[in-house]
Motif scaffolding. Structure first.
Motif, short mmCIF file in Angstrom:
data_model
loop_
_atom_site.label_atom_id
_atom_site.label_comp_id
_atom_site.label_asym_id
_atom_site.label_seq_id
_atom_site.Cartn_x
_atom_site.Cartn_y
_atom_site.Cartn_z
N TRP A 1 0.83 -1.21 0.00
CA TRP A 1 0.00 0.00 0.00
C TRP A 1 0.86 1.26 0.00
N LEU A 2 1.74 1.39 0.95
CA LEU A 2 2.58 2.58 1.02
C LEU A 2 3.68 2.58 -0.05
N PRO A 3 4.39 1.45 -0.29
CA PRO A 3 5.41 1.45 -1.33
C PRO A 3 4.88 1.83 -2.71
N ALA A 4 3.67 1.40 -3.06
CA ALA A 4 3.12 1.73 -4.38
C ALA A 4 2.92 3.22 -4.53
N ARG A 5 2.41 3.85 -3.51
CA ARG A 5 2.18 5.30 -3.55
C ARG A 5 3.51 6.06 -3.49
N LEU A 6 4.45 5.52 -2.75
CA LEU A 6 5.78 6.10 -2.71
C LEU A 6 6.45 6.00 -4.09
N THR A 7 6.26 4.87 -4.77
CA THR A 7 6.81 4.68 -6.11
C THR A 7 6.29 5.75 -7.06
N ALA A 8 4.98 5.96 -7.04
CA ALA A 8 4.38 6.98 -7.91
C ALA A 8 4.95 8.36 -7.60
N ALA A 9 5.10 8.66 -6.31
CA ALA A 9 5.64 9.96 -5.92
C ALA A 9 7.08 10.12 -6.41
N LEU A 10 7.89 9.08 -6.27
CA LEU A 10 9.28 9.15 -6.74
C LEU A 10 9.34 9.36 -8.25
N MET A 11 8.47 8.66 -9.00
CA MET A 11 8.47 8.79 -10.45
C MET A 11 8.10 10.21 -10.87
N VAL A 12 7.11 10.77 -10.22
CA VAL A 12 6.72 12.15 -10.54
C VAL A 12 7.83 13.12 -10.19
N MET A 13 8.47 12.90 -9.05
CA MET A 13 9.53 13.80 -8.60
C MET A 13 10.71 13.80 -9.57
N VAL A 14 11.15 12.61 -9.99
CA VAL A 14 12.32 12.56 -10.87
C VAL A 14 11.98 13.03 -12.28
N SER A 15 10.68 13.01 -12.64
CA SER A 15 10.28 13.53 -13.94
C SER A 15 10.32 15.05 -13.99
N GLY A 16 10.26 15.67 -12.79
CA GLY A 16 10.27 17.12 -12.72
C GLY A 16 8.94 17.77 -13.04
N ARG A 17 7.89 16.96 -13.21
CA ARG A 17 6.57 17.48 -13.55
C ARG A 17 5.64 17.28 -12.36
N TRP A 18 5.71 18.20 -11.44
CA TRP A 18 4.97 18.07 -10.19
C TRP A 18 3.46 18.14 -10.40
N SER A 19 3.03 18.70 -11.51
CA SER A 19 1.60 18.77 -11.80
C SER A 19 0.99 17.38 -11.98
N LEU A 20 1.83 16.38 -12.23
CA LEU A 20 1.33 15.02 -12.45
C LEU A 20 0.80 14.37 -11.17
N PHE A 21 1.05 14.98 -10.02
CA PHE A 21 0.45 14.43 -8.79
C PHE A 21 -1.07 14.43 -8.90
N ALA A 22 -1.63 15.46 -9.54
CA ALA A 22 -3.08 15.50 -9.74
C ALA A 22 -3.54 14.37 -10.66
N PHE A 23 -2.76 14.06 -11.68
CA PHE A 23 -3.06 12.96 -12.60
C PHE A 23 -3.06 11.63 -11.85
N VAL A 24 -2.08 11.44 -10.99
CA VAL A 24 -1.98 10.21 -10.20
C VAL A 24 -3.15 10.09 -9.24
N ARG A 25 -3.54 11.19 -8.61
CA ARG A 25 -4.69 11.15 -7.70
C ARG A 25 -5.97 10.77 -8.45
N LYS A 26 -6.08 11.20 -9.70
CA LYS A 26 -7.27 10.91 -10.49
C LYS A 26 -7.31 9.46 -10.95
N TYR A 27 -6.20 8.97 -11.49
CA TYR A 27 -6.19 7.65 -12.12
C TYR A 27 -5.63 6.54 -11.24
N GLY A 28 -4.92 6.88 -10.17
CA GLY A 28 -4.36 5.86 -9.30
C GLY A 28 -5.39 4.87 -8.78
#
Length: 313
Positions: A204-231
Motif C-alpha cells: 500500500w505505502l510502497p506503491a504510492r511512494l513509487t508513484a511519488a518518486l516517479m513524478v519527482m524525478v520527472s520534474g513534472r509536479w503537476s502530475l500528482f493531480a493525474f496520479v490522484r485521479k487515475y491511481g
C-alpha cells in the motif's frame, strides 16, 4: 554501518549482474513451496482458511529463518559476517536490472515481428498474449515496468529500511504468493484471497511512494493531480499508482480488457491518450525507473541510519 555496506554491495551487484540465471534463487524455492502447498491444500472445503494458513505460515517462516541466521552470526561470529549474508539477500531481492532488460527485449522483439513480441512479453506478464496487437504488447511491457518498479525495487527497499533483510525476504514471499495464487480466477479466488490481501497491505505505502518518486524525478509536479485521479482506477488498490505515474509522464493510456488463465478480466483505463508507443517511450520509462530507484536507495540509507539510531537510544 554494516547495513549500509550490505545495501550498497547488494544494489551494485544487481545493477551489474541482474538476476543470476545460473545460481539458485530464493524466489524459485519460494515458488516450489507455494506450488507444493497449493497442490495439496487447494481442494475440498475451507479453501479460504487453508490458503490463509499456508500464506501466513510461509511468510513467518521466511522471516524467522533469516532472523535466526543473522542472530547466530551476530552471537557466535562477528557483525562483519552478516555483511556478505545481507548483501547476497539484497542482491536476490532487487529486480530492477532484470526487469529493465526484459522490457527492452520486448520492444526490440516486437520491432522485429509481432509473434516475437508476444512470446517475449509472455515472460513478464500473466495475461494471455497470443492475441495481443503490437500496441498491446508494448503497453503490457510498460505497465509491468511501472508496477514492478514498486514490487521489485521500491517495496523491497522500503521493507529493508523498516525490518532489515528478514523483512525484505518476507516481503518477497508475500509478493511470490500473490504472483502465484493471488488471482480472481475460479481456481484461486478463495484459496489465494488472503495472500492477495496481505500483498495489498504490504504494498500500500510502497506503491504510492513509487508513484511519488516517479513524478519527482520527472520534474513534472503537476502530475500528482493525474496520479490522484487515475491511481484508484485499477482492479488492484496499488498497481494503479505507479502505472498512472508512468502513463502521465509518457502521456499515454494503460489498462483495458485482457484474458488471464482463460478468464476475461476488465481493467479500467488509466489516461486518455491512446497514442502509439515507441522505443523512445521505453527508453524514457527506463530512465524514470533508474532515477526513481536511485532516489529510493538514498532514502532507504537515510531511514536505516535513523532507525538504527533510534533503536540504540
Amino acid at each position: 554501518m554494516t547495513n549500509l555496506i550490505a545495501l550498497a554491495v547488494g544494489w551494485v551487484s544487481d545493477l551489474i549482474f541482474g538476476d543470476p540465471s545460473r545460481l539458485p534463487h530464493p524466489v524459485v524455492g519460494f515458488g516450489k513451496m507455494i506450488a507444493w502447498g497449493e497442490h495439496r491444500l487447494n481442494r475440498g472445503a475451507h479453501r479460504r482458511v487453508k490458503g490463509a494458513v499456508m500464506a501466513v505460515v510461509l511468510i513467518l517462516l521466511v522471516f524467522a529463518v533469516v532472523f535466526a541466521l543473522r542472530r547466530l552470526m551476530l552471537t557466535y561470529l562477528s557483525p562483519w559476517w552478516v555483511v556478505p549474508f545481507d548483501a547476497v539477500l539484497v542482491f536476490y531481492c532487487l529486480a530492477g536490472t532484470t526487469l529493465i532488460r526484459e522490457v527492452r527485449a520486448v520492444f526490440h522483439a516486437v520491432d522485429r515481428s509481432l509473434e516475437e513480441g508476444r512470446t517475449q512479453v509472455a515472460r513478464i506478464v500473466g495475461r494471455d498474449t497470443s492475441q495481443l496487437t503490437a500496441q498491446e504488447v508494448r503497453t503490457a511491457a510498460l505497465e509491468t515496468l511501472a508496477e514492478n518498479l514498486s514490487d521489485g525495487v521500491i517495496a523491497p527497499l522500503f521493507w529493508f529500511a523498516l525490518l532489515g533483510t528478514p523483512g525484505m525476504m518476507a516481503y518477497k514471499m508475500v509478493n511470490t504468493l500473490d504472483s502465484m495464487i493471488g488471482y480472481r480466477t475460479q481456481r484461486y479466488r478463495l484459496f489465494g484471497c488472503v495472500a492477495a490481501r496481505i500483498d495489498d497491505a504490504a504494498n500500500w505505502l510502497p506503491a504510492r511512494l513509487t508513484a511519488a518518486l516517479m513524478v519527482m524525478v520527472s520534474g513534472r509536479w503537476s502530475l500528482f493531480a493525474f496520479v490522484r485521479k487515475y491511481g484508484p482506477c485499477h482492479a488492484s488498490p496499488n498497481s494503479g499508482y505507479p502505472e498512472s505515474a508512468l502513463a502521465g509522464i509518457l502521456d499515454c493510456r494503460f489498462g483495458g480488457t485482457h484474458t488471464y488463465f482463460g478468464e476475461v478480466i476488465e481493467k479500467p483505463y488509466i489516461g486518455e491518450n491512446d497514442r502509439p508507443l515507441t522505443t523512445s517511450d521505453m527508453r524514457r520509462a527506463v530512465n524514470i525507473n533508474r532515477l526513481s530507484e536511485l532516489l529510493m536507495l538514498l532514502i532507504t540509507s537515510a531511514l536505516s541510519v535513523w532507525i538504527a539510531t533510534l533503536s540504540s537510544l
